[in-house]
Design an enzyme around this catalytic site. Sequence first.
Site, PDB file in Angstrom:
ATOM      1  N   LEU A  26      11.555 -19.296  -5.087  1.00  0.00           N
ATOM      2  CA  LEU A  26      10.421 -18.674  -4.399  1.00  0.00           C
ATOM      3  C   LEU A  26       9.096 -18.945  -5.129  1.00  0.00           C
ATOM      4  CD1 LEU A  26       9.686 -16.377  -2.197  1.00  0.00           C
ATOM      5  CD2 LEU A  26       9.637 -14.865  -4.194  1.00  0.00           C
ATOM      6  N   ASP A  44       0.829  -1.210   0.000  1.00  0.00           N
ATOM      7  CA  ASP A  44       0.000   0.000   0.000  1.00  0.00           C
ATOM      8  C   ASP A  44       0.864   1.262   0.000  1.00  0.00           C
ATOM      9  OD1 ASP A  44      -2.250   1.539   0.074  1.00  0.00           O
ATOM     10  OD2 ASP A  44      -2.716   1.186   2.180  1.00  0.00           O
ATOM     11  N   HIS A  76       2.506   3.259  -9.146  1.00  0.00           N
ATOM     12  CA  HIS A  76       2.333   1.812  -9.324  1.00  0.00           C
ATOM     13  C   HIS A  76       3.548   1.192 -10.034  1.00  0.00           C
ATOM     14  CE1 HIS A  76      -1.582   2.088  -7.651  1.00  0.00           C
ATOM     15  NE2 HIS A  76      -2.112   2.770  -8.651  1.00  0.00           N
TER      16      HIS A  76
HETATM   17  C1  FPP Z   1      -1.988   0.265  -3.295  1.00  0.00           C
HETATM   18  O1  FPP Z   1      -1.510   1.577  -3.371  1.00  0.00           O
HETATM   19  C2  FPP Z   1      -1.564  -0.483  -4.458  1.00  0.00           C
HETATM   20  C3  FPP Z   1      -2.389  -1.021  -5.385  1.00  0.00           C
HETATM   21  C4  FPP Z   1      -3.861  -0.928  -5.352  1.00  0.00           C
HETATM   22  C5  FPP Z   1      -1.862  -1.728  -6.555  1.00  0.00           C
HETATM   23  C6  FPP Z   1      -0.642  -2.524  -6.267  1.00  0.00           C
HETATM   24  C7  FPP Z   1       0.107  -2.609  -7.520  1.00  0.00           C
HETATM   25  C8  FPP Z   1       1.434  -2.715  -7.625  1.00  0.00           C
HETATM   26  C9  FPP Z   1       2.386  -2.862  -6.518  1.00  0.00           C
HETATM   27  C10 FPP Z   1       2.082  -2.646  -8.957  1.00  0.00           C
HETATM   28  C11 FPP Z   1       1.491  -3.498  -9.989  1.00  0.00           C
HETATM   29  C12 FPP Z   1       1.680  -4.929  -9.695  1.00  0.00           C
HETATM   30  C13 FPP Z   1       2.095  -5.793 -10.601  1.00  0.00           C
HETATM   31  C14 FPP Z   1       2.165  -7.236 -10.258  1.00  0.00           C
HETATM   32  C15 FPP Z   1       2.500  -5.349 -11.914  1.00  0.00           C
HETATM   33  P1  FPP Z   1      -2.589   2.744  -3.447  1.00  0.00           P
HETATM   34  O2  FPP Z   1      -2.783   3.101  -4.874  1.00  0.00           O
HETATM   35  O3  FPP Z   1      -3.835   2.354  -2.728  1.00  0.00           O
HETATM   36  O4  FPP Z   1      -1.821   3.876  -2.687  1.00  0.00           O
HETATM   37  P2  FPP Z   1      -2.459   5.055  -1.852  1.00  0.00           P
HETATM   38  O5  FPP Z   1      -3.223   4.429  -0.713  1.00  0.00           O
HETATM   39  O6  FPP Z   1      -1.274   5.821  -1.391  1.00  0.00           O
HETATM   40  O7  FPP Z   1      -3.338   5.838  -2.790  1.00  0.00           O
END
Ligand code: FPP
Length: 245
Positions: A135, A24, A41
């Site tokens: 892994l 997150d 992201h």
């Molecule tokens: C949360 O941060 C993250 C997500 C909803 C997406 C997670 C995606 C990735 C780590 C990258 C893509 C993954 C792959 C496998 C290619 P948020 O957007 O909720 O952050 P915020 O709370 O600060 O807005």
Amino acid sequence: MFNDKENFDIDMKNIPNHIAIIMDGNGRWAKKRGLIRKAGHKAGADTLEKVSRYAQKLGVKHLTVYAFSTENWKRSDEEVSGIMDLLRKYLDEHIKKCKKDNFKVTMLGDPLRLDTDIQEKIKTLESLTKDNTGLCLHIALNYGGRDEILRAVKKIAVDVKNGVVEPENIDENYISSSLDTEGLPDPELLIRTSGEERISNFLLWQIAYSEFVFSDKLWPDFGENDLREAIYMYQNRDRRFGGRK
Ligand code: FPP
């Protein structure tokens, strides 16, 4: 809470077999830098690469990461398609280097809502890496803990209807093996980054006895020493599983 200067002295003989991570804070990381959310992201996907590699080096056997939840479809079309494009790139890169890093990759969640080209790439990557010995990386996509339990209940109902199992013989193992995580051990450690302290519908059944570590770091800033600290905290917890010492 997390101190980069300190190198946490972890016990290499007590590394968790299965670590789950709620990645997150990508959006806040981007906002702090005046960047669009997709850039956060992208940085998050790079962090996933580094953390997976380091987890493998430490001897973690299973790493399960929350990449896209059943609720994430509520985000703007632009953000959703940005994440899906990153996912396409991530899958293509892993298909290319599948023998090199030795990861065994599988997906959790309901694939049916994903675009068909993504579903195909997932199948290809799972099949190319199925005999890898490093892994086991489980990526949760269109995943929700309640949705997973609902799908398992429906599957079990069909099993009962078809005489595969008698209702009185349904036990915890039967439920576990009807979930997307069939055959996986439960995570000993669940990490969530970005200072939020909630579970957000992740692995609801599987985390019954997991230790939770909440890190203030935003996911793109999470590094090797943060993983070491989370493991250090886990190793210093008193795990009783409801019993007494
Ligand atoms: C949360 O941060 C993250 C997500 C909803 C997406 C997670 C995606 C990735 C780590 C990258 C893509 C993954 C792959 C496998 C290619 P948020 O957007 O909720 O952050 P915020 O709370 O600060 O807005």
